[in-house]
Design an enzyme around this catalytic site. Structure first.
Site, PDB file in Angstrom:
ATOM      1  N   GLN A   1       0.809  -1.209   0.000  1.00 63.06           N
ATOM      2  CA  GLN A   1       0.000   0.000   0.000  1.00 63.06           C
ATOM      3  C   GLN A   1       0.850   1.270   0.000  1.00 63.06           C
ATOM      4  OE1 GLN A   1      -3.044  -1.369   3.233  1.00 63.06           O
ATOM      5  NE2 GLN A   1      -4.082   0.098   1.916  1.00 63.06           N
ATOM      6  N   HIS A   2       0.172   2.367  -0.300  1.00 62.64           N
ATOM      7  CA  HIS A   2       0.656   3.737  -0.088  1.00 62.64           C
ATOM      8  C   HIS A   2       1.685   4.246  -1.093  1.00 62.64           C
ATOM      9  CE1 HIS A   2      -1.374   3.426   3.726  1.00 62.64           C
ATOM     10  NE2 HIS A   2      -0.495   2.579   4.235  1.00 62.64           N
TER      11      HIS A   2
ATOM     12  N   ASP B   1      -2.468  -4.953  -0.003  1.00 62.80           N
ATOM     13  CA  ASP B   1      -2.005  -6.265   0.449  1.00 62.80           C
ATOM     14  C   ASP B   1      -2.739  -6.768   1.693  1.00 62.80           C
ATOM     15  OD1 ASP B   1      -0.809  -4.334   2.049  1.00 62.80           O
ATOM     16  OD2 ASP B   1       1.232  -5.042   1.746  1.00 62.80           O
TER      17      ASP B   1
END
Length: 481
Positions: free
Chosen positions: A76-77, A240
């Site tokens: 992520q991110h 994820d």
């Protein structure tokens, strides 16, 4: 589901460290074949390395020629900035790049008109989370401040899983970028409760009004197109942790503690969670529910570092830890080796307390590392419960969960029984399950067969957690000073 009978689906886990691909039976979830490839280390990576690893992993998994649908679960991110031709502007800034810590603090303060507490409340009202250095929105602010020549060229913003899905589709058109609620909710400019982008927060990060292309946010059973050159459907994919939740079959009341590069305590909730302290992020899951999480920067790498210091492998580290008594002779390891996200201490360092001539043994050092990592995750579990999230069942997954010492000590530190599913690639499995869901076009994901599960029990050791809390509080005081 008749539409799934005899068909195969593929799930991708594009994580920080590697890319894994599993091919499964769409109806039952039975694993047919798999492949994997490494990613380069670091906190910024050229996305082309992910694409190369994905192609290698697909090849190892026997290709996609007989696969009916594919979906990607990804870290992520991470910020993937694209220009108007779809070219990557600079290496992607990953979730574990803490250079944007000051940017996060600035954004909180600015939304609160100079008041940190007000800023945290307003961010939580806007996106169900308080941004920290890992969030995409903070990386955009860092880019605007430190690399304005790159920030000015941005035409579209994607995250790792969005970008890989887009590359698999192969259209090259920015408007074909797609994502899902779970991944969008980790950007810092998407409201998972209202299911809408907050472009005002995106503009706040970049310091100007923008009309950037953002990925379309698709429902869990909606297709993002087809894999280039094939008839295989592309699922929306997921972050994820949301993919892992789908892979282990989490429902409201379930908590999963994942011990990987990061440590994640995630729960499924039917309603959004708001935590102005920032300890719990109010993300969305991959099914239409919510996935409140407490995420640490330091998990399995605590064990890696300790094994390296002692010059042993992980099996021997477990043996040493289990040879020590609970409490490690008074040694307490507060494991902020890479700074920390929960609590938000990006510049903190680790601390080993209670060292004496009698306590400083190899066995106690190994035990303190395992206990410290697990106590840190226990604090995350307590933070999730404190927000009113129901916890009926706790599961333990991830590479670190394969440690015998972790398995035997976890229920003692957590003070409850813990379920341990058979080891598996749960992010990739969740992505494959989502691919099957898109293929079926049904209201619910297919009910796949579950792997065998062990139940771990141990005599609770509340004194270990209490000593950890005292040590962590002292570290916080020293950090503030």
């Amino acid at each position: 589901m008749a539409a799934l009978s005899g068909r195969l689906v593929a799930g991708v886990d594009s994580s920080t460290q590697s890319c894994k691909v599993v091919v499964r039976d769409a109806e039952t979830g039975r694993l047919v074949r798999s492949g994997q490839a490494r990613h380069p280390d670091g906190t910024e990576v050229d996305p082309e390395a992910w694409w190369s690893a994905l192609r290698e992993a697909i090849s190892q998994a026997g290709g996609l020629e007989d696969v009916a649908a594919v979906a990607v679960g990804g870290q992520q991110h991470g910020l993937v900035a694209l220009d108007d031709a779809g070219r990557v502007i600079r290496p992607a800034l990953l979730w574990n790049d803490t250079r944007s810590a000051q940017a996060a603090a600035d954004l909180v303060r600015e939304l609160g008109d100079g008041d940190d507490a007000a800023g945290r409340r307003r961010w939580v009202e806007a996106i169900c989370s308080v941004p920290v250095a890992s969030f995409t929105v903070t990386k955009l602010r860092w880019l605007a401040e430190h690399e304005p020549q790159h920030a000015e060229r941005i035409a579209a913003v994607a995250l790792p899983h969005d970008w890989l899905t887009w590359r698999l589709a192969g259209t090259g058109a920015l408007e074909d970028l797609a994502t899902d609620r779970s991944e969008a909710s980790g950007t810092g400019y998407f409201d998972p409760a209202g299911n809408t982008y907050r472009r005002d927060l995106l503009d706040l990060a970049l310091g100007r009004e923008t009309d950037l292309v953002l990925p379309r946010v698709l429902g869990p059973a909606v297709s993002a197109g087809r894999v280039d050159g094939t008839e295989a459907l592309l699922g929306a994919g997921a972050g994820d942790n949301a993919a892992a939740a789908l892979g282990v079959g989490m429902v409201p009341g379930d908590v999963t503690i994942s011990i990987g590069t990061s440590g994640v305590v995630s729960a499924v909730s039917p309603s959004p969670v708001h935590d102005p302290s920032g300890l719990v992020t109010g993300f969305a899951d991959a099914t239409g529910n919510f996935l409140p999480m407490a995420t640490t920067l330091n998990a399995s790498r605590v064990l890696d570092a300790t094994a390296g210091l002692l010059g042993v492998d992980h099996a021997t580290l477990s043996e040493l830890a289990l040879a020590a008594e609970p409490g490690a002779g008074g040694l307490v390891h507060v494991p902020y080796l890479d700074g920390e996200r929960t609590p938000n201490l990006p510049d903190a360092t680790a601390s080993l307390r209670g060292m004496t001539r009698t306590s400083l043994t190899r066995e106690n050092l190994a035990r303190a590392a395992v206990e410290g990592m697990l106590c840190h995750l226990a604090e995350g579990l307590a933070a999730v419960e404190a927000r009113g999230v129901e916890v009926r069942r706790v599961r333990l997954i991830g590479g670190g969960a394969r440690s015998e010492a972790v398995q035997r000590i976890a229920p003692a530190v957590l003070g409850r029984e813990v379920e341990l599913p058979e080891p598996g690639e749960y992010v990739a499995a969740g992505a494959a399950r989502q691919a099957a869901w898109a293929l079926a076009g049904s209201d619910h994901p297919p009910a796949w067969e579950r792997e065998g599960t062990r139940v771990l029990t141990a005599e609770p050791t509340p004194e270990v957690l209490e000593r950890y809390r005292e040590a962590a509080a002292r570290v916080l005081e020293e950090y503030a000073a």
